[in-house]
Each structure stands twice: as structure tokens, then as C-alpha cells.
Write an enzyme that holds these catalytic residues in place. Structure first.
Site, PDB file in Angstrom:
ATOM      1  N   ASN A 172      37.540  76.271  34.675  1.00 47.33           N
ATOM      2  CA  ASN A 172      38.952  76.446  34.342  1.00 47.33           C
ATOM      3  C   ASN A 172      39.787  76.628  35.604  1.00 47.33           C
ATOM      4  OD1 ASN A 172      40.426  76.333  31.989  1.00 47.33           O
ATOM      5  ND2 ASN A 172      40.542  78.531  31.718  1.00 47.33           N
ATOM      6  N   ASP A 214      40.926  73.523  28.039  1.00 49.75           N
ATOM      7  CA  ASP A 214      41.121  73.306  26.596  1.00 49.75           C
ATOM      8  C   ASP A 214      40.344  72.083  26.120  1.00 49.75           C
ATOM      9  OD1 ASP A 214      42.762  75.491  26.536  1.00 49.75           O
ATOM     10  OD2 ASP A 214      44.636  74.360  26.421  1.00 49.75           O
ATOM     11  N   GLU A 271      35.622  81.313  25.247  1.00 51.33           N
ATOM     12  CA  GLU A 271      34.716  80.164  25.308  1.00 51.33           C
ATOM     13  C   GLU A 271      33.441  80.408  24.514  1.00 51.33           C
ATOM     14  OE1 GLU A 271      33.861  82.536  29.144  1.00 51.33           O
ATOM     15  OE2 GLU A 271      35.521  82.197  27.758  1.00 51.33           O
ATOM     16  N   ASP A 323      27.910  80.008  24.262  1.00 50.01           N
ATOM     17  CA  ASP A 323      28.906  80.267  25.290  1.00 50.01           C
ATOM     18  C   ASP A 323      28.911  79.093  26.270  1.00 50.01           C
ATOM     19  OD1 ASP A 323      30.630  82.658  26.442  1.00 50.01           O
ATOM     20  OD2 ASP A 323      29.630  81.721  28.154  1.00 50.01           O
TER      21      ASP A 323
END
Length: 227
Positions: free
Chosen positions: A93, A102, A128, A85
Site C-alpha cells: 500500500n 484497494d 486486509e 490476511d
């Protein structure tokens, strides 16, 4: 007699022309079939691939993991599972935007591709989170692979393409579990997840694998190291 011969020659020529036309049609039909097969294969590949990272998607990974589990049990071979993770991904983000988010996911995927080989299967498991199945791999070897991936991610610095602005580095946490004789795919995933959560609780940017009771105790198998 001459008329008969001319008639036969004409008939032969017409038959030859007809055969050539038939061959051309058959050739065109085979080309169409090959194109359709290629299109079907492309659609199939796309349906099993994560479009952002180009890793396998969860649908493909779940099916392949079931096969890996069955093969490992049948051959009495080791099978390791990595669940990973991205650390603090939501905050990253929110701060830099989804396009940069991304970019982070692609960076992690690239690091995984460079550290898996052969029968290994790497996938974007969701959001993620990533998963890697390592057939014929013992726990110590799987932990070593996981730490290579962790280091590869940590050592790459992100930059904003439009401005060249340095955005810093991201890290990942990884949990590693080894298949047991009584395991199902679900129980194997759950144990790898527990190791992943232990890595998160213990400070992130590290690999934790199960060995005896260390996952339950939250022991650090391979703590983070600053390169």
C-alpha cells in the site's frame, strides 16, 4: 319513471368513476409500498455489505457465524472457519498507493467468490483480513478450499490501470479451524487466527490448518507452492 331511471344510471356511472379512481389510488399506494420495501431491502443489504469488495461485512458475518455454529452443533455437523490476511499489505500500500491497495483487496475478494458456494459465507473481516465460514465442511476439505483461494490470488498479476505498469503479484496466508463441541464463535475464531499467525511466521503464502497439535507446533499443513 324515466327521470328515476336516468338518476339511477347517472348514479351508477358516478359510482363506476369513483371506483376506478379508488382502484387507481390503491394501485398507486401498492406501488409506493413496493418501492419502499425495495428501498428498505437495498438499505439493509448495503448495511451488511462491504462497499469496496461487495463481500459481506463483519457485522453480517458475525451474526451468520453464530447461526452456523448453532446449526452445526444442533445437527452434529462439521463447520470450518478460514481466517485470511494479505501478506505484506502495508508495504504494498505504501509503495503503490491506496487505490492500488484497494485493487488488491478486490482481487482477493473475487478469488474468494469464485471458490465458495451454497451456504458458504465470505466476508471482509477488517482491513486486509478476510473470513470464510464453510458449513458441512471437514478440515481436509476446508484446507483444500483455502489452498484453491491462495493459488487463485497468487496466480493473478496486478497491473496499474492508468499506465499498464506491471506491479507484480500478491499472496495471502490462511488459517483453518474446525468447530469443536465446546466452542463458542469467539474460541473458533481465535483458533483460526492462531493458525493464520502460524502461516505468517512460517513464511507466508501458505495454508495452515489445525489437526491434533499442529497449530501449536506451527506445522505446515500445506506449504506454499510456486505455480
Amino acid at each position: 319513471m324515466r327521470a328515476v331511471i336516468e338518476l339511477l344510471v347517472t348514479g351508477a356511472k358516478e359510482m363506476e368513476t369513483s371506483n376506478k379512481m379508488l382502484e387507481a389510488r390503491l394501485s398507486a399506494s401498492w406501488q409506493e409500498i413496493e418501492q419502499l420495501q425495495q428501498n428498505l431491502e437495498t438499505v439493509r443489504t448495503e448495511s451488511l455489505t462491504d462497499p469496496l469488495t461487495t463481500l459481506a461485512n463483519r457485522k453480517f458475518f458475525d451474526a451468520e457465524l453464530r447461526k452456523c455454529v448453532a446449526q452445526a452443533k444442533a445437527g452434529n455437523e462439521p463447520l470450518a472457519l478460514l481466517m485470511s490476511d494479505v501478506d505484506n499489505f502495508k508495504a504494498f500500500n505504501d509503495k503503490f498507493g491506496h487505490l492500488t491497495g484497494d485493487q488488491v483487496l478486490r482481487l482477493v475478494a473475487m478469488s474468494m467468490k469464485h471458490n465458495v458456494k451454497g451456504r458458504d459465507i465470505a466476508a471482509r473481516y477488517g482491513g486486509e483480513e478476510f473470513a470464510i465460514a464453510l458449513p458441512q465442511t471437514t478440515l481436509p476439505s476446508a484446507i483444500a478450499v483455502a489452498d484453491h483461494i491462495r493459488r487463485a490470488v497468487m496466480n493473478k498479476e496486478l497491473m496499474k490501470r492508468s499506465s499498464g505498469e506491471r506491479l507484480g503479484r500478491v499472496t495471502i496466508s490462511i488459517g483453518v479451524a474446525l468447530l469443536r463441541p465446546t466452542d463458542t464463535t469467539q474460541s473458533l475464531i481465535e483458533r483460526a487466527d492462531k493458525c493464520l499467525y502460524a502461516a505468517k511466521r512460517n513464511g507466508r503464502n501458505q495454508v495452515i490448518g489445525e489437526s491434533d497439535a499442529e497449530a501449536a507446533a506451527g506445522a505446515k499443513i500445506m506449504p506454499a507452492r510456486v505455480a
